[in-house]
Design an enzyme around this catalytic site. Structure first.
Site, PDB file in Angstrom:
ATOM      1  N   HIS A 265      -6.319  11.547  11.324  1.00 22.63           N
ATOM      2  CA  HIS A 265      -6.592  10.523  10.322  1.00 22.63           C
ATOM      3  C   HIS A 265      -6.539  11.092   8.907  1.00 22.63           C
ATOM      4  CE1 HIS A 265      -8.407   6.709   8.952  1.00 22.63           C
ATOM      5  NE2 HIS A 265      -9.029   7.470   8.070  1.00 22.63           N
TER       6      HIS A 265
ATOM      7  N   HIS B 296      -7.738   0.276   9.673  1.00 24.43           N
ATOM      8  CA  HIS B 296      -9.063   0.449  10.262  1.00 24.43           C
ATOM      9  C   HIS B 296      -9.041  -0.154  11.658  1.00 24.43           C
ATOM     10  CE1 HIS B 296     -13.448   1.233   8.948  1.00 24.43           C
ATOM     11  NE2 HIS B 296     -12.734   2.324   8.771  1.00 24.43           N
TER      12      HIS B 296
END
Length: 958
Positions: free
Chosen positions: A231, A294
């Site tokens: 990420h 997200h």
């Protein structure tokens, strides 16, 4: 000690929320519920008098005209229910440590009215009237009312026990035995600690600590895991890939970043190095733009995941340069099919309709409460998103030209500002780097965060004041990895010492490691010169925003962590940021071949047009759009819904960043995952073309357009998944270079797969392309709704036999093979010609041809404008001979537009488009009918535009 206040509607009034819940219960297949009443419950901790409880209820909680309240009464309350009908009571509250913004607001309000309490907790009590089994009641509680990841459920006669006691933490410095671990043990340490590190990375860490001749502290290992997560560092795209025998060293640099370097546009101010990309706007301001994902948090808790996705990307803008002001949100979602039967939902997965409603509510609440218009977006549905919804959140900001650069300096103070730190968001970065499965909620529930937009709005107001006064030298947000990533990035070339006990906490009991990696929301980190300390703290104090000095930046390039005078961690910045071993992976791609359908030709295609208009990916998203504020800040020019009733689907949005100016910006997006099933290269090319033609359709040009990429893929450890990613990235380079549109920012989200006991559900390869363009004069804006009878209708561009991945094939159960391709040379000519026509203000309406092709585009323009069209397919410009009406109606060939022009302008218009393929295919008519003649000049579509509109609007009329 605590007291309860319950607030509910008087029996003579309807209960709106209760009625909605009843409809939801029925929609999920539970008949027999006659009514639902809802009580809002407030648990107040402390010794509070009866008089104060009355004051609290009347001043803060109750509308005395329509509502009643009770306090410290029976927990079984069924006012408004029939005494002859059975009733069932379910009470739901947030789990300990899960943030509830309402609680913070109530505490502030209580302080304002002079009443002291020890704490507040909220709950909802649902009183369900109906003859239901206890098993059904429990299913309703878990499937419809509560999210068990973040909420506790009590079904009467269970009695809620709300314990407000604090959990105390006893300090103990912990080490992880790593030096003598074999490979199996290294992998086990990574798995049990949710570090999401592979064996090669664990071996590199082991080697580093062997060189130091000591074991790593737990907080050091956590810091490395957050910093090295997929990420945060994008290690797949930056690694080494063997693609069909060819070696690619850093895919990101050789495609997305390379095209920007080669184009070298002077209006690109900052690319790929800050929280957002920055481009020039006018003499005083620049524009910044970022789109984040997200996904995993939204799968676990849709409201909180989407809510904090929006909050996080807003903070990206606030943390760009020395701080941008957010002026626009854009949100794109991918969900499973809303009508999926309950028995087809895998274990551990929320129903797609539930996910969709939660995600939309989370985006709505954050943007609206922050006062930022949400004016652009899209929604896609596919059964393969059922375990992994995709939530793309984007924000555009405006920033002064002299505030675009930042750099922390030695001896600057480290100041954390905004919200307090709790357990929400623990392991968020590493959690986002793994596949989901049916136990993700138990293992990774701590990664769920709940946002508080009111706190962030106050933080924004204070930051802009401090920025304009020059009170800090650097800023970033606490996103993935929390303080560990924020301070680690800011201090990469300096070093830092942090005193973790000084970090403001939401509650007691957090360990030093939890404080360091928590991803609690609404927090940012500033580098403040020592001489500015008192002034900046005063600015935040005046806005009621907490600001705390928790350390300082140093000169030795070492990160030191302290807790109550004890050293708990020490890492060299060089190893933290450059010690990660390069990933080396194999990638392959072979084109799949699908059945090529041979569909019978029809006399009438009206049913097919309506069926495509009703398809999930084409139908109206008005139910979502209307929940967003498009007008706030006063800069909206062209909004998502257009036409005589403001309910037609616009192509892109236009806003004015500086009120009073005629200069605007256009924001659009392009994405079609179904093309990727056939060919990911052409999927990516089509996404870029779609985003660009939407800009052209609303009156823009290619003069100053910047792109953002967001790759959402499956597990790229698998060569076929990685191969399709390589193909898509290569297309981004080729098409963006040819169109002259640089990339300025991007983000990837990998491992979007859900593992069940029977199979692995892999999302389709999904690439979102977002585009932003500077528009010199917003008075040139063009909407998509047709304007007046008698006007001429043109189809601009070349139609090809390209039905592969089309909605026409999809509604008939096929995929096909002839995926739409992009001819950039022709595309440039088409887009430039239409831009010139817009500048001359001879285009009355324009709509790009995308999902559903010509037929759907014409239908949308017609019912948005309230007029009909009479069209003839024989006038369409085609590549080669096309002998089928359905191909001409539904082909989704790229770079095509339907344009409306007044008859008196047709010579002027045709002079502009003489060098590109076009056809004058018909005209606008006063009758509310869409009439299309086929190649044999027979009527093949004859539909009332309001019937078409009903087909388009009805699926999501929730």
């Amino acid at each position: 000690m605590y007291s309860r206040i319950e607030v509910f509607f008087k029996s003579e009034f309807p209960d709106p929320l209760g009625n909605t819940i009843r409809s939801e219960i029925e929609a999920f297949g539970f008949p027999g519920v006659t009514s639902v009443r809802v009580h809002q419950v407030y648990i107040i901790f402390g010794n509070v008098s009866k008089h104060d409880l009355d004051t609290i209820a009347r001043k803060l909680f109750v509308d005395t005209v329509t509502q009643r309240y009770q306090y410290n009464g029976d927990t079984v309350t069924h006012r408004g229910m029939s005494d002859r009908s059975p009733f069932h009571i379910i009470e739901i509250s947030r789990k300990p440590g899960v943030m509830d913004p309402a609680e913070l607001s109530i505490l502030k309000a209580l302080r304002d009215i002079g009443i002291h309490v020890d704490g507040i907790k909220t709950a909802q009590k649902y009183i369900i009237n109906g003859n239901l089994s206890r098993e059904t009641v429990h299913t309703i509680a878990t499937r419809v009312l509560a999210n068990t990841k973040i909420e506790d459920i009590f079904v009467y006669p269970e009695m809620p026990d709300y314990n407000h006691g604090n959990i105390h933490y006893t300090f103990k410095k912990n080490f992880v035995p790593l030096l003598d671990a074999d490979n199996a043990r290294l992998e086990e340490i990574s798995r049990l600690g949710q570090l999401s590190l592979n064996l090669q990375e664990m071996q590199a860490i082991q080697g580093y600590y062997r060189s130091l001749k000591r074991e790593p502290a737990d907080v050091e290992l956590e810091t490395i895991a957050q910093t090295w997560s997929e990420h945060c560092i994008h290690k797949t795209l930056k690694g080494i890939i063997d693609f069909n025998g060819n070696r690619i060293d850093n895919l990101l640099r050789n495609t997305i970043m390379r095209v920007t370097e080669e184009l070298d546009k002077p209006w690109c101010v900052s690319v790929f190095k800050d929280n957002a990309g920055i481009i020039q706007f006018d003499d005083c301001y620049n524009i910044c733009f970022k789109v984040e994902t997200h996904n995993h948090p939204s799968a676990i808790e849709p409201y909180g995941g989407a809510n904090t996705g929006v909050g996080g990307v807003i903070r990206d803008i606030m943390g760009t340069g020395l701080g941008g002001k957010p002026i626009l949100n854009t949100d794109i979602f991918c969900f499973g099919l809303p009508d999926t039967p309950l028995d087809k939902i895998p274990k551990g997965v929320l129903h797609p309709k539930r996910v969709m409603k939660g995600v939309v509510a989370g985006v709505r609440d954050y943007g609206n409460r922050m006062g930022i218009p949400t004016s652009n977006g899209a929604v896609f549905f596919d059964e393969r998103y059922i375990g992994n919804p995709l939530v793309f959140c984007g924000t555009v900001g405006i920033i002064p030209k002299n505030k675009c650069q930042k750099e922390a300096r030695p001896d600057d103070l480290i100041v954390v500002v905004g919200g307090r730190t709790g357990r929400d968001g623990i392991h968020g970065a590493t959690f986002s780097s793994v596949e989901l499965h049916d136990r993700s909620e138990q293992i990774s529930g701590g990664a769920v965060q709940i946002g508080n937009a009111i706190t962030e709005k106050a933080l924004l107001d204070a930051l802009l004041q401090a920025r304009d006064k020059g009170l800090y030298t650097c800023i970033t947000d606490c996103g993935a990895g929390g303080l560990s990533s924020a301070i680690g990035e800011m201090g990469e070339n300096l070093g830092a010492i942090v005193y973790l006990e000084k970090v403001p906490l939401k509650y007691e009991g957090l360990s030093y490691s939890e404080i360091w990696i928590s991803e609690s929301q609404e927090r940012m980190v500033l580098a403040v010169p020592p001489e500015k300390e008192s002034e900046i703290l005063h600015v935040f104090e005046t806005e009621n925003v907490e600001a705390t000095v928790i350390g300082r930046f140093t000169r030795d390039r070492i990160l030191r962590l302290m807790y109550n005078s004890q050293g708990v961690g020490e890492i060299e910045m060089n190893f933290l940021h450059k010690g990660i071993p390069r990933l080396e992976r194999k990638a392959v791609w072979h084109r799949r071949v699908f059945e090529e359908p041979v569909l019978s030709e029809k006399e009438d295609y009206g049913f097919d047009v309506k069926k495509i208009l009703s398809a999930w990916n084409v139908c109206s998203k008005e139910w979502i759009i209307r929940q967003y504020d498009h007008e706030v800040q006063g800069g909206s020019v062209l909004k998502p819904l257009q036409g005589i009733q403001n309910d037609g689907p616009g192509d892109a949005c236009i806003i004015i960043p500086v009120l009073g100016s005629r200069k605007g910006i256009i924001v659009s997006n392009g994405m079609n995952p179904r093309y990727g099933d056939i060919d990911p290269y052409h999927m990516a090319a089509s996404a870029i073309d779609e985003a660009l033609r939407q800009i052209i359709a609303v009156g823009g040009s290619l003069k100053q357009v910047a792109l953002l990429d967001n790759f959402c893929w499956g597990n790229t450890n698998k060569p076929d998944r990685l191969g399709s990613l390589v193909m898509a990235a290569q297309a981004c380079y080729d098409i963006a270079l040819a169109y002259g549109t640089p990339f300025i920012s991007g983000k990837d989200s990998l491992n979007n797969e859900f593992v069940t006991d029977k199979e692995t559900i892999v999302i389709p390869p999904t690439l979102l392309i977002s585009a932003i363009s500077v528009m010199e004069d917003v008075r040139n804006a063009v909407s998509m709704d047709i304007k007046e009878p008698g006007n001429l209708i043109y189809l601009i561009g070349l139609t090809r036999a390209e039905l592969g991945g089309s909605h026409y094939y999809h509604v008939h159960g096929y995929t096909g093979n002839n995926v739409p391709k992009v001819d950039v040379t022709l595309g440039m000519k088409i887009m430039n010609a239409l831009s010139e026509a817009t500048n001359q203000r001879i285009i009355r309406s324009c709509h790009d041809c995308s999902e559903g092709g010509l037929a759907v585009t014409a239908a949308e323009m017609a019912f948005a404008g309230g007029y009909g069209m009479l069209l003839n397919l024989s006038a369409i410009a085609t590549e080669g001979q096309i002998h089928r009406n359905d191909t001409l109606l539904f082909s989704e060939s790229n770079t095509r537009f339907i344009v409306e022009v007044r008859p008196e302008h047709h010579k002027q218009f045709e002079a502009l488009i003489k060098d590109i393929p076009y056809g004058m295919i018909g005209k606008v008519i006063g009758e509310p009918l869409l009439k299309i003649n086929g190649l044999n000049n027979r009527l093949i579509v004859h539909e009332n535009i309001y019937d078409l509109k009903e087909a388009w609007q009805s699926p999501l009329r929730w």
